[in-house]
Scaffold this motif. Structure first.
Motif, PDB file in Angstrom:
ATOM      1  N   LEU A  19       7.431   1.876  -1.681  1.00 26.42           N
ATOM      2  CA  LEU A  19       6.720   2.938  -0.969  1.00 26.42           C
ATOM      3  C   LEU A  19       7.066   4.303  -1.549  1.00 26.42           C
ATOM      4  O   LEU A  19       6.186   5.164  -1.715  1.00 26.42           O
ATOM      5  CB  LEU A  19       7.054   2.891   0.517  1.00 26.42           C
ATOM      6  N   HIS A 112       1.831  -2.122   5.698  1.00 25.42           N
ATOM      7  CA  HIS A 112       1.463  -1.161   4.657  1.00 25.42           C
ATOM      8  C   HIS A 112       0.442  -1.708   3.665  1.00 25.42           C
ATOM      9  O   HIS A 112      -0.189  -0.926   2.941  1.00 25.42           O
ATOM     10  CB  HIS A 112       2.700  -0.708   3.877  1.00 25.42           C
ATOM     11  N   LEU A 133      -0.673   4.316   2.611  1.00 20.88           N
ATOM     12  CA  LEU A 133       0.483   5.191   2.816  1.00 20.88           C
ATOM     13  C   LEU A 133      -0.050   6.566   3.205  1.00 20.88           C
ATOM     14  O   LEU A 133      -0.743   7.220   2.414  1.00 20.88           O
ATOM     15  CB  LEU A 133       1.318   5.272   1.541  1.00 20.88           C
TER      16      LEU A 133
END
Length: 223
Positions: A19, A112, A133
């Motif tokens: 991420l 996600h 995101l």
């Protein structure tokens, strides 16, 4: 295509690191499905689809409106990424290896990573997956087993992103296939500016609940 790449040791990458990497504008690839290692990629020229300039041909709009496929969301991640990783006549090798499938599976469980799937008569015939995101969505890969299935999945993806208030749809690179939808190429610095702006917002993937079917007419109306 110009990109900077940095090899990394496979055990070093966790979902959290992944991420942070996407937030910094880089993403991982593998040399092949059998290669256990990964490397980071940061293209000098980035492909994006401006959500307010998505191009939809009249023919494809008719296909979407006809609801030839049943559209599902987030119902078959493992099957979608496995299909995306399959070798094809025009693509003998794939950059999706076991480690990518493992990490993205963990990110899917965390909410996600998402899929848009095309089904017909109980069979998965096309779809795509990507990472969400903030207000950015990073398209990773798509596949089709019936004509237009991946294209219809992309139309439904863009409609969902627009409904959810997303600001950026990243395609990583420009391809001939994606160019027909209005994909453009921008320099790395311009991309980082758009990414930073998108990350300051929060896209709502479930603006249409995943369990609620979305018709082609609803998707086209959102575009």
């Amino acid at each position: 295509m110009k990109a900077r790449s940095v090899p990394v040791r496979t055990p070093a990458i966790t979902p959290e690191i992944m991420l942070r990497a996407y937030a910094a504008g880089i993403f991982p690839m593998a040399e092949s499905a059998d290669d256990p290692g990964l490397f980071w990629v940061e293209p000098e020229i980035r492909g994006i689809i401006p959500l307010d300039r998505f191009h939809l041909s009249a023919r494809l709009a008719r296909t979407v409106r006809a609801d030839r496929f049943e559209i599902r969301v987030d119902s078959a991640f493992d099957a979608v990424i496995a299909a995306c990783a399959e070798a094809k006549p025009d693509r003998a090798e794939t950059w999706i290896n076991a480690r990518i499938r493992e990490i993205f599976g963990a990110l899917f469980a965390l909410g996600h990573v998402h899929t848009v799937e095309c089904w017909r008569e109980g069979r998965l015939v096309g779809g795509l997956y990507g990472l969400s995101l903030g207000g950015a969505f990073f398209g990773e890969s798509m596949f089709h087993r019936e004509t237009d299935a991946s294209k219809v999945a992309l139309v439904h993806l863009v409609a969902r992103l627009k409904r959810g208030g997303y600001r950026l749809l990243d395609t990583q690179f420009q391809t001939g296939h994606l160019a027909q939808f209005g994909t453009i190429e921008i320099p790395r610095d311009d991309y980082r500016h758009l990414l930073d702006e998108a990350l300051r917002h929060r896209g709502d993937w479930n603006a249409w609940p995943a369990s609620a079917p979305v018709s082609g007419r609803e998707a086209l109306a959102q575009l």
